[in-house]
Design a protein around this motif. Sequence first.
Motif, mmCIF file in Angstrom:
data_model
loop_
_atom_site.group_PDB
_atom_site.id
_atom_site.type_symbol
_atom_site.label_atom_id
_atom_site.label_comp_id
_atom_site.label_asym_id
_atom_site.label_seq_id
_atom_site.Cartn_x
_atom_site.Cartn_y
_atom_site.Cartn_z
ATOM 1 N N ARG B 133 0.823 -1.211 0.000
ATOM 2 C CA ARG B 133 0.000 0.000 0.000
ATOM 3 C C ARG B 133 0.859 1.264 0.000
ATOM 4 O O ARG B 133 0.600 2.187 -0.774
ATOM 5 N N GLU B 137 0.993 4.244 -2.704
ATOM 6 C CA GLU B 137 0.761 5.642 -2.333
ATOM 7 C C GLU B 137 1.876 6.541 -2.842
ATOM 8 O O GLU B 137 1.621 7.664 -3.264
ATOM 9 N N GLU B 170 -5.777 4.270 -7.181
ATOM 10 C CA GLU B 170 -6.585 4.589 -5.989
ATOM 11 C C GLU B 170 -7.470 3.412 -5.602
ATOM 12 O O GLU B 170 -7.632 3.090 -4.425
ATOM 13 N N VAL B 173 -5.510 0.835 -3.848
ATOM 14 C CA VAL B 173 -5.220 1.218 -2.468
ATOM 15 C C VAL B 173 -6.426 0.892 -1.573
ATOM 16 O O VAL B 173 -6.273 0.331 -0.487
#
Lengths: 188, 188
Positions: B133, B137, B170, B173
Amino acid sequence: MAKRNDVLDFAVLGVLSSGPLHGYELRKRLADVLGTFRALSYGSLYPCLRRLQAGGLIEEVSLTPVSETSAPPLSGRRARIVYALTADGKEEFDRWANHPGPEAWEDEGFAAHLAFFGRTESRVRLRILEGRRSRLEERLATLRESLSRSGRRLDEYTLRLQEHGLDGVEREVRWLTELIDEERASDS
Amino acid sequence: MAKRNDVLDFAVLGVLSSGPLHGYELRKRLADVLGTFRALSYGSLYPCLRRLQAGGLIEEVSLTPVSETSAPPLSGRRARIVYALTADGKEEFDRWANHPGPEAWEDEGFAAHLAFFGRTESRVRLRILEGRRSRLEERLATLRESLSRSGRRLDEYTLRLQEHGLDGVEREVRWLTELIDEERASDS
DNA sequence: GTTAGCATGTAAGGAGTTACATGATTTT
DNA sequence: AAAATCATGTAACTCCTTACATGCTAAC
């Protein structure tokens, strides 16, 4: 003809079609246009430029590249080699942009075509978008089939990964459908 | 140590860790586990098997592979070479699965680790998911930065492609966050 | 004065694919 | 009798990356 690095060649011709550039700057534009991921190394780019030059699609020019709008006296700095499309290069780029082959439905090829849609006729844009969507629908069928075939004996996490991948492809199909609808509307 | 093909080696050891298999069958399992995409050719697989054998991580066995539950007299068919993990191979796989290096946050490496999460401790699973993750990011930040930097001078379609790519990251994530929450809940 | 960015290039190597070579068995 | 599937393997080739070699200018 057409056998080798195709997609990269096309992208380089495409970037050069908005004006002459030297290698270093070209690479940055390429990264912007194809996504930061496709930021290729100089070890790929410079040989590619030589290949295109040997093929008569680009040529060295002594003009300052477009990037230098209000030219700082280009004082020192190491000698740049600025490349521009030749007439053949323009023709070849146009052939690529407006007469797409099957590479246009694949991941990289599609991204490259999309990046230069501004230089592609609306009719052809639609064909590329639809071709890409069909390609993904095929992939969807394969994925679903393999998931229902081997799904049961798969690890819980592997299953989640596969399903996530599937969702991603479905999402891309919806995205393409949006683009296609817009294209049809503006074309009308 | 550890320099070469790592991810593939890990995946092969992982598949073999549920029982001996011969190359042909192994390739199919690999495709199921890593996604149909990562269906590598025999031109990659067989050399990989020889490499692992040379390293003492797998060995040829004369047992029938697990796939042949109720063995049909294995009549004719070309001679199969069935491979099994050695003690070293088991150890190496365990090291991979439970002591992940930075390759575990990358696309392929992460997929491979996830595929064998069943053999990974919950604590380590969490670390891999969180590492992945963070990695995404970071990518998100880079993409956003490059989009706001070069977004204005980009073709409308190129922009749409970049935004679509961003949405995809996104989405991944969020997916990871779900998995992390579940992992924490079941771990508790 | 040293680091960062500009700028071009080469050599070696890594990771994989395709096409070929070989050959048996099962299904249509 | 042809086609599909099982089964192993090699050689050539593609495409790309990393690390190196070179050297300049601007900023700290």
